[in-house]
Design a protein around this motif. Structure first.
Motif, short mmCIF file in Angstrom:
data_model
loop_
_atom_site.label_atom_id
_atom_site.label_comp_id
_atom_site.label_asym_id
_atom_site.label_seq_id
_atom_site.Cartn_x
_atom_site.Cartn_y
_atom_site.Cartn_z
N ALA A 76 0.84 -1.21 0.00
CA ALA A 76 0.00 0.00 0.00
C ALA A 76 0.87 1.26 0.00
O ALA A 76 0.61 2.20 -0.76
CB ALA A 76 -0.93 -0.01 1.21
N PHE A 77 1.92 1.26 0.83
CA PHE A 77 2.82 2.42 0.89
C PHE A 77 3.51 2.65 -0.45
O PHE A 77 3.60 3.78 -0.93
CB PHE A 77 3.85 2.21 2.00
CG PHE A 77 4.80 3.36 2.15
CD1 PHE A 77 4.38 4.55 2.71
CD2 PHE A 77 6.11 3.24 1.73
CE1 PHE A 77 5.26 5.62 2.85
CE2 PHE A 77 6.99 4.30 1.87
CZ PHE A 77 6.56 5.49 2.43
N MET A 78 3.99 1.58 -1.07
CA MET A 78 4.67 1.69 -2.35
C MET A 78 3.74 2.26 -3.42
O MET A 78 4.12 3.16 -4.18
CB MET A 78 5.18 0.31 -2.81
CG MET A 78 5.85 0.32 -4.17
SD MET A 78 6.19 -1.33 -4.79
CE MET A 78 4.54 -1.91 -5.16
N LYS A 79 2.50 1.75 -3.49
CA LYS A 79 1.56 2.25 -4.49
C LYS A 79 1.25 3.73 -4.27
O LYS A 79 1.26 4.51 -5.21
CB LYS A 79 0.25 1.44 -4.46
CG LYS A 79 0.41 -0.01 -4.89
CD LYS A 79 1.07 -0.13 -6.24
CE LYS A 79 0.08 -0.20 -7.35
NZ LYS A 79 0.70 -0.40 -8.67
N LEU A 80 0.99 4.11 -3.03
CA LEU A 80 0.68 5.51 -2.75
C LEU A 80 1.88 6.41 -3.07
O LEU A 80 1.71 7.49 -3.64
CB LEU A 80 0.26 5.68 -1.29
CG LEU A 80 -1.08 5.03 -0.94
CD1 LEU A 80 -1.25 4.96 0.56
CD2 LEU A 80 -2.23 5.78 -1.59
N TRP A 81 3.07 5.98 -2.72
CA TRP A 81 4.28 6.75 -3.04
C TRP A 81 4.40 6.94 -4.55
O TRP A 81 4.62 8.04 -5.04
CB TRP A 81 5.50 6.00 -2.51
CG TRP A 81 6.82 6.64 -2.83
CD1 TRP A 81 7.48 6.60 -4.03
CD2 TRP A 81 7.62 7.42 -1.96
NE1 TRP A 81 8.65 7.29 -3.95
CE2 TRP A 81 8.77 7.81 -2.70
CE3 TRP A 81 7.50 7.82 -0.64
CZ2 TRP A 81 9.77 8.58 -2.12
CZ3 TRP A 81 8.51 8.59 -0.09
CH2 TRP A 81 9.62 8.96 -0.83
N ASN A 82 4.27 5.84 -5.28
CA ASN A 82 4.46 5.91 -6.73
C ASN A 82 3.34 6.67 -7.43
O ASN A 82 3.58 7.33 -8.43
CB ASN A 82 4.61 4.50 -7.31
CG ASN A 82 5.90 3.83 -6.87
OD1 ASN A 82 6.84 4.48 -6.45
ND2 ASN A 82 5.92 2.52 -6.93
#
Length: 116
Positions: free
Chosen positions: A38-44
């Motif tokens: 979830a963090f990776m998707k939101l960051w990207n």
């Protein structure tokens, strides 16, 4: 301050401390993976486009989630009349499964609305 009659984890019930720790690890490992995704998707979705930072890999996202979990303290508000282990399981599931799902869903809606 805990009540004198409140059992600590591993005390006052038939579960051992080792069993409780093992259960928390078995629940926690997949939840860290989910939070990192979830963090990776939101960051990207948001930071790469907004402030032109490099995309975050999944491995780095796991590291950031673990680091944040290490640095940011969590509270244990277990009531004296409830099983602290069950209360901890509920908190782990809420913070590790439900909260990231809600944030990711809202982030996806905003991502689609902005990109589309």
């Amino acid at each position: 301050m805990p009540e004198d009659n409140a059992p600590a984890i591993g005390q006052g019930n038939s579960r051992s401390v080792v069993t409780e720790i093992l259960v928390l690890w078995l629940i926690g490992i997949p939840l860290v993976a989910w939070k990192a995704f979830a963090f990776m998707k939101l960051w990207n979705w948001f930071l790469c486009a907004t402030i032109a930072v490099a995309p975050l890999s999944y491995g780095l996202a796991v590291g950031v989630v673990l680091l944040a979990g290490f640095i940011i303290p969590t509270s244990n508000n277990a009531s004296a009349d409830k099983d602290p282990f069950i209360e901890r399981i509920k908190a782990v599931i809420l913070n590790g499964l439900i909260n990231p799902a809600i944030v990711l869903a809202l982030g996806w809606i905003m991502h689609v609305a902005v990109a589309g």
